[in-house]
Design a protein around this motif. Structure first.
Motif: not given
Length: 360
Positions: A28-33, A341-347, A350-354
């Protein structure tokens, strides 16, 4: 037997799973720093804790192992602590969670590699595929062949990451040997042109995978160790000239190690199941522990496969993204929510926990 059998407890090694439905690993490409999982990650997995088992998104064993932007690691103290928050959140909801450990090998880009170095691979053969970096999809970089002296270090990186996983509170680990990443690159002779002990024969090409699995099982216990393979998937530009012989051998070797499960991508990853002839029943016979089936399963197909004793557990991927309560929806026959599908990678959220749960 009826479809309800999917919703009954299942014994996996020393664990009791609430049901036979597994959340497949999903990048999902959402890891932080610092490539650290964050509070949003903990919320995301906790929302899906009704799965019998969650297998996390693929997670790097080292800085060299990264191939995509913002994918998490498990090799620093900060990453371990970030994952601990995730496991605690899942366990608080009664869930079970394994981390998937990977090294991407040649499926990477110099902008993601320490010091801008070339990605590593069994052989200096560039993959005809893309990666996600700098907020876009680009061709992967030209790799260099790993020296024989470097392979023990990679085995140790997997072992150490598994030890870190236990420190982080995971119930176990899944070793990523599928989809054209490093271990699969060694297995598949389209990517492996080596002439040493890690190339050529079926046994040699499987050697690195078996060494990694042995090291991890010795470190954390075979009952906490799973492996994912994809015998005929062309994902990330790999192919085998002898897949049946190759994976029959791998199934025999992994079975002898007594690991918890074999996770098999049947057909093309996320695509046609009949892309190439392959006898998955042979793997099922040879591997004596739990067989986890993946690719194209829905309630009806999984139930029929279970009735025929062709698999024990069933992985569901993208349906879990848009349906955090997927198990309940399958159990009650509720409709499934569509995926954005627009929210699959990064961000962010939205499209992750909502995604909402079904109101009935």
């Amino acid at each position: 037997m009826t479809s309800k059998t999917l919703f009954e407890p299942y014994a996996l090694g020393d664990l009791t799973l609430a049901n036979r439905i597994v959340m497949a690993p999903l990048t999902r490409n959402r890891a932080g720093a610092g490539l650290v999982p964050n509070e949003l990650t903990a919320t995301y997995y906790a929302q899906r804790a009704a799965a019998g088992l969650i297998i996390t998104e693929a997670t790097q064993i080292s800085a060299q192992a990264q191939g995509y932007q913002d994918t998490p690691g498990l090799y620093t103290a900060e990453q371990i602590e970030g994952w601990r928050k995730v496991t605690e959140a899942v366990h608080a909801q009664g869930g079970r969670i394994f981390v998937q450990l990977w090294h991407v090998g040649r499926v990477s880009h110099v902008d993601l590699q320490p010091g801008g170095a070339a990605p590593v691979a069994p052989s200096a053969v560039r993959a005809q595929t893309k990666t996600f970096v700098n907020n876009g999809f680009v061709d992967v970089s030209e790799p260099r062949a790993l020296d024989l002296s470097e392979l023990p270090g990679i085995v140790n990186d997997f072992r150490q990451a598994a030890a870190n996983a236990v420190l982080a509170g995971f119930d176990g680990v899944e070793i990523h040997g599928a989809n054209g990443y490093l271990l699969d690159q060694f297995i598949k002779d389209s990517a492996n042109q080596r002439t040493d002990a890690y190339g050529g024969t079926v046994e040699n090409r499987a050697r690195l995978l078996i060494e990694v699995v042995t090291a991890v099982a010795d470190e954390i216990g075979a009952g906490r160790t799973g492996v994912r393979v994809s015998p005929v998937s062309p994902a990330n530009d790999v192919a085998s000239s002898d897949p049946q012989a190759q994976y029959d051998y791998i199934a025999d070797q992994l079975s002898a190690l007594g690991i918890a499960y074999l996770h098999v991508v049947e057909g093309a990853t996320g695509g046609p199941r009949d892309i190439a002839p392959f006898d998955y029943a042979s793997l099922r016979r040879r591997f004596k522990q739990t067989y986890l089936a993946n690719n194209g399963y829905d309630l009806e197909f999984a139930s029929a496969t279970l009735n025929e004793a062709k698999a024990d557990l069933f992985a569901f991927g993208r349906p879990f993204i848009s349906n955090p309560d997927l198990v309940e929806r399958l159990k009650t026959g509720a409709p499934l929510a569509p995926l954005n599908p627009a929210t699959l990678y990064g961000g962010g959220a939205q499209g992750y926990t909502d995604y909402p749960t079904f109101a009935g």
